[in-house]
Design an enzyme around this catalytic site. Structure first.
Site, PDB file in Angstrom:
ATOM      1  CB  THR A   1      21.690  -0.053 -14.020  1.00 20.74           C
ATOM      2  OG1 THR A   1      20.724   0.875 -13.375  1.00 20.74           O
ATOM      3  CG2 THR A   1      21.788   0.778 -15.451  1.00 20.74           C
ATOM      4  CG  LEU A   2      25.851  -5.137 -15.566  1.00 20.07           C
ATOM      5  CD1 LEU A   2      26.526  -4.248 -16.740  1.00 20.07           C
ATOM      6  CD2 LEU A   2      27.077  -5.572 -14.756  1.00 20.07           C
TER       7      LEU A   2
ATOM      8  CB  ALA B   1      14.605   2.962  -7.017  1.00 16.31           C
ATOM      9  N   GLY B   2      16.629   0.590  -5.631  1.00 17.23           N
ATOM     10  CA  GLY B   2      16.978   0.087  -4.379  1.00 17.23           C
ATOM     11  C   GLY B   2      16.511  -1.366  -4.605  1.00 17.23           C
TER      12      GLY B   2
ATOM     13  CD  GLU C   1      17.705   0.137 -12.968  1.00 14.76           C
ATOM     14  OE1 GLU C   1      18.223   0.347 -12.179  1.00 14.76           O
ATOM     15  OE2 GLU C   1      17.944   0.242 -14.372  1.00 14.76           O
TER      16      GLU C   1
ATOM     17  CE  LYS D   1      16.639   3.882 -11.527  1.00 15.41           C
ATOM     18  NZ  LYS D   1      17.056   2.813 -10.758  1.00 15.41           N
TER      19      LYS D   1
ATOM     20  CB  ALA E   1      22.005  -5.707  -6.298  1.00 15.45           C
TER      21      ALA E   1
END
Length: 236
Positions: A19-20, A121-122, A119, A40, A16
């Site tokens: 990370t950005l 995951a998924g 952050e 992370k 989605a």
């Protein structure tokens, strides 16, 4: 943690744009003269290097962390297969556990940083093991959540369901960010605006920005460009 800003970043789905957006929020904070830390905790799809396993998402967060810190702090659990983290951990002979993960992150979270983003995951319901979810880390740490909505066909349903799950888990949606994945989704400007208006109306947190397609291939440059479209959540 009262004098610092700590957030958990989740997304409506894999890819989605977590990370950005997480990297861009850190870049935005740095432009505002703030210290930053991107974490992370669990990453699969890592590449073997001379220094050990490295994950591209974690490295992007590392680029926007100031003052700089070591890779192991940012990504304590790295796995090579690009599969669900709990399955990647199993293949590596490791079992992920909420209590252990919380204790692993504790030293990093005690650092004096103005903005810390963790952050996931998924999406929201990615398993940590057979009976725990990674999202429970946000619950354990009582973190407000920032939701990254991948703007494409189907995102209205995914965004609202995720927001409902976050609320059901007793957490605050501090804000959401739209990240344009499909250029076709914005081709009809009037329809695009209607979709964004709908998201603004149904999601309980404020919109922190809409990120268009970013042409830069370097993760650091992409984060800096995306930062221009974002603002940080308002802290009471």
């Amino acid at each position: 943690m009262s004098n610092m800003r700590h957030y958990f970043i989740t997304g409506t789905d894999t890819d989605a744009g977590k990370t950005l957006v997480a990297s861009a929020l850190l870049a935005r904070a740095r432009l505002d003269g703030l210290t930053t830390l991107g974490l992370k905790p669990v990453a699969s799809g890592c590449e073997a290097t001379a220094e050990g396993l490295r994950n591209a998402d974690a490295l992007s967060l590392m680029d926007q962390t100031y003052p700089a810190t070591d890779y192991a702090t940012i990504n304590p659990h790295a796995f090579e297969p690009a599969i669900a983290p709990h399955l990647a951990a199993q293949r590596a002979g490791c079992k992920l556990d909420l209590e252990q993960l919380t204790q692993t992150l504790k030293p990093a979270l005690e650092q004096a940083r103005d903005l810390v983003v963790i952050e996931g995951a998924g999406g929201w319901r990615v398993p940590l093991n057979t009976n725990q979810y990674l999202a429970e880390l946000a619950s354990r740490l009582e973190l407000p959540v920032i939701l990254v909505v991948g703007l494409k066909l189907g995102c209205l349903n995914h965004a609202q369901l995720t927001a409902e799950a976050i609320k059901a888990d007793g957490l605050e949606l501090a804000g959401w960010v739209g990240n344009l994945l499909d250029p076709g989704f914005s081709a009809d400007e009037a329809l695009y605006k209607e979709n964004l208006d709908h998201l603004t109306g149904v999601l309980p947190g404020p919109c922190l920005g809409i990120v268009p397609r970013i042409s830069a291939t370097c993760p650091c440059e992409r984060a800096k460009k995306a930062a221009d479209y974002l603002h940080l959540p308002i802290i009471d």
